[in-house]
Design an enzyme around this catalytic site. Structure first.
Site, short mmCIF file in Angstrom:
data_model
loop_
_atom_site.label_atom_id
_atom_site.label_comp_id
_atom_site.label_asym_id
_atom_site.label_seq_id
_atom_site.Cartn_x
_atom_site.Cartn_y
_atom_site.Cartn_z
N GLY A 48 41.11 50.32 20.85
CA GLY A 48 39.08 50.64 20.39
C GLY A 48 39.02 51.61 20.80
CB ALA A 49 41.45 54.35 19.53
CB SER A 50 37.15 53.88 15.93
OG SER A 50 36.04 53.18 16.97
CG ASP A 111 40.54 40.64 14.91
OD1 ASP A 111 40.05 41.32 15.60
OD2 ASP A 111 40.11 39.51 14.70
CB ALA A 140 32.95 46.99 23.74
CE1 TYR A 225 27.46 51.01 34.99
CE2 TYR A 225 26.80 48.28 34.45
CZ TYR A 225 26.51 50.12 35.38
OH TYR A 225 25.53 50.55 35.53
CE1 TYR A 235 28.08 45.18 31.57
CE2 TYR A 235 29.70 44.87 33.44
CZ TYR A 235 29.21 45.43 32.42
OH TYR A 235 30.33 45.75 31.34
P1 NAD Z 1 32.17 50.75 22.34
O1 NAD Z 1 31.80 49.83 20.98
O2 NAD Z 1 31.75 52.27 21.76
O3 NAD Z 1 34.06 50.80 21.28
C1 NAD Z 1 34.45 49.71 21.22
C2 NAD Z 1 35.57 49.31 20.33
O4 NAD Z 1 36.49 48.47 20.37
C3 NAD Z 1 35.54 50.77 18.62
O5 NAD Z 1 36.53 51.32 18.60
C4 NAD Z 1 35.58 49.31 17.98
O6 NAD Z 1 36.22 49.53 16.45
C5 NAD Z 1 36.43 47.86 18.44
N1 NAD Z 1 36.25 46.81 18.27
C6 NAD Z 1 35.23 46.06 18.48
N2 NAD Z 1 36.22 45.06 17.29
C7 NAD Z 1 37.44 44.99 17.89
C8 NAD Z 1 38.26 44.35 16.77
N3 NAD Z 1 38.00 43.25 16.59
N4 NAD Z 1 39.49 44.60 16.47
C9 NAD Z 1 39.48 46.12 16.46
N5 NAD Z 1 38.93 46.52 17.32
C10 NAD Z 1 37.44 46.23 17.62
O7 NAD Z 1 31.83 50.42 23.69
P2 NAD Z 1 31.90 51.11 24.52
O8 NAD Z 1 31.17 50.97 25.78
O9 NAD Z 1 33.21 52.48 25.30
O10 NAD Z 1 33.36 50.03 26.07
C11 NAD Z 1 34.36 50.19 25.49
C12 NAD Z 1 34.99 49.20 27.31
O11 NAD Z 1 34.36 50.08 28.21
C13 NAD Z 1 34.55 48.44 26.99
O12 NAD Z 1 35.25 47.09 27.81
C14 NAD Z 1 33.36 48.23 28.48
O13 NAD Z 1 32.37 47.19 29.08
C15 NAD Z 1 33.63 49.26 28.89
N6 NAD Z 1 32.74 49.62 29.89
C16 NAD Z 1 31.84 51.09 28.84
C17 NAD Z 1 29.86 51.48 29.59
C18 NAD Z 1 29.40 51.79 29.28
O14 NAD Z 1 28.20 51.65 29.34
N7 NAD Z 1 29.35 51.78 27.78
C19 NAD Z 1 30.06 51.45 30.79
C20 NAD Z 1 31.71 50.75 31.82
C21 NAD Z 1 32.97 50.53 30.82
#
Ligand code: NAD
Length: 395
Positions: A48-50, A111, A140, A225, A235
């Site tokens: 989920g690095a992008s 995926d 996510a 979170y 949530y």
């Molecule tokens: P984001 O939407 O920015 O990033 C999601 C990442 O998942 C992307 O790199 C996307 O390409 C990748 N992804 C999605 N489906 C995929 C698949 N099938 N295969 C490969 N890659 C896939 O999300 P984010 O907000 O950075 O969330 C990341 C984590 O941090 C989650 O667990 C989220 O619950 C947690 N989090 C987020 C927040 C917030 O406020 N955004 C707060 C606390 C925790």
């Protein structure tokens, strides 16, 4: 083509290649100007690095410590007539910046839930990286195909037990209204746990262990979170909260597996930030807008990169700083009593009329546009850009 934002609700269907590159560079510059974290992994796998927290988790070790990184994500490549997704451009920019500094960086666009992508990652690690000392799990996703039986599960953001009504913001119209969300069925709760719980994190760790590609002292981290009580029905006590509980249970199992080799596993509870994932959660964008105003006033505002920098610096040294439940807490500033008291008071008063006085809605919107590479200083948004730019960078 001239690339402009096309926003529909919480989705922007275009992304700007130069703007995304500038956004990535901003984060790299931040890391380079900050003190080096104590704990510096050297061989990192980020799932989920992008975008969002995962991208920051890739940038911090790479540009603090020259760490080799393998990034896994699911993004849309560009075509002659359509831009790529933001995460695709972010990753192309990240790879270009890393390679320019002689830092190893490879990406797998596919995926992450599938066995095939896990095996591709293992082959890449064996061929070019050597044992991985840090695995960050930052997916996510709205859906997951179970690799065992091919069944597709869809996650949802719903309360449990009873419907939930709360103030909400219509981000297109800048109006504070009310949202009413029906409670989830048992099937929806189970499906959300299947997608956003810890099952896939555990499958990754098992596959990596079995293939012998984890270093003995590997650290694995996944993100969660908690937030304030006003968001708990949607949530923490809702479908996504059940998935996060499952993530914590999985963490305990993963920890036991890794500890047998001297490794460790954590859930890190992070702050609310604007990402593609968080902007899709009802109620949260209004909460974030109010929160940002107060945190900026107090001089304690953080985005993903500051959060992850602090996680590595303050919490993942030789000793790990955790709460009584064994979680890393980098949501400490968000949850500070004075900040939450202020947010609660503003929450009660906020309306469409005083939205811009009581919240940083403008900051929220700027932040949202930035996710897609819009509004970055130094980018000429009137210039013609080739959406296929850097097309050979992400495989
Ligand atoms: P984001 O939407 O920015 O990033 C999601 C990442 O998942 C992307 O790199 C996307 O390409 C990748 N992804 C999605 N489906 C995929 C698949 N099938 N295969 C490969 N890659 C896939 O999300 P984010 O907000 O950075 O969330 C990341 C984590 O941090 C989650 O667990 C989220 O619950 C947690 N989090 C987020 C927040 C917030 O406020 N955004 C707060 C606390 C925790």
């Amino acid at each position: 083509m001239i690339i402009a934002p096309k926003i529909r609700g919480f989705i922007c269907t275009t992304a700007h290649p130069a703007g995304c590159a500038a956004h990535v560079q901003e984060q790299i510059d931040h890391v380079k100007s900050s003190p080096l974290p104590d704990y510096l992994p050297k061989n990192v796998l980020v799932i989920g690095a992008s975008t969002g927290y995962g991208l920051a988790s890739r940038i911090v070790p790479a540009f603090s410590a020259g760490a080799a990184t393998l990034g896994v994500f699911f993004e849309k490549a560009p075509s002659e007539r359509k831009t790529a997704s933001a995460g695709w451009y972010n990753s192309a920019a990240f790879e270009a910046a890393a390679v320019a500094e002689g830092i190893y960086a490879r990406s797998i666009n596919g995926d992450a839930f599938s066995d095939e992508v896990k095996q591709r990652a293992i082959s890449e690690i064996k061929a070019s990286m050597g044992p991985i000392d840090c695995v960050v799990y930052s997916l996510a996703s709205p859906r997951r195909t179970d690799p065992k039986d091919g069944q597709v599960y869809r996650s949802c953001l719903k309360p449990i037990g009873q419907p939930y009504s709360q103030k909400n913001i219509n981000t297109d119209k800048a109006l504070v209204d009310e949202v009413v969300i029906d409670s989830a069925s048992e099937e929806e709760i189970a499906a959300t746990v299947k997608v956003m719980g810890g099952e896939d994190w555990e499958l990754w760790i098992e596959a990596l262990m079995e293939a012998g590609v984890l270093a003995d002292e590997v650290t694995s981290i996944a993100y969660s979170y908690i937030g304030p009580e006003l968001t708990w029905p949607i949530y923490r006590d809702g479908t996504i909260g059940m998935a996060k509980n499952h993530l914590e249970q999985s963490c305990a199992r993963i920890r036991r597996k890794l500890e047998s080799k001297g490794g460790r596993a954590f859930v890190s509870v992070n702050k609310a930030v604007v990402t593609q994932a968080s902007s899709a959660i009802p109620v949260v964008p209004l909460y974030i807008s109010i929160l940002f105003k107060k945190m900026k006033e107090e001089g304690v505002h953080e985005d993903c990169i500051e959060q992850i920098q602090r996680m590595f610096t303050d919490h993942l040294g030789a000793e790990t700083l955790c709460d009584e439940a064994g979680r890393i807490r980098i949501d400490d500033l968000e949850m500070r009593e004075d900040i939450q008291a202020h947010v609660a008071a503003s929450w009660d008063q906020i309306t469409s009329e005083n939205l811009r006085d009581l919240s940083d809605f403008e900051g929220y919107q700027d932040n949202f546009l930035k996710l897609f590479g819009f509004g970055l200083p130094g980018v000429d948004y009137d210039a013609d850009y080739d959406p296929m730019r850097s097309v050979d960078l992400v495989q």
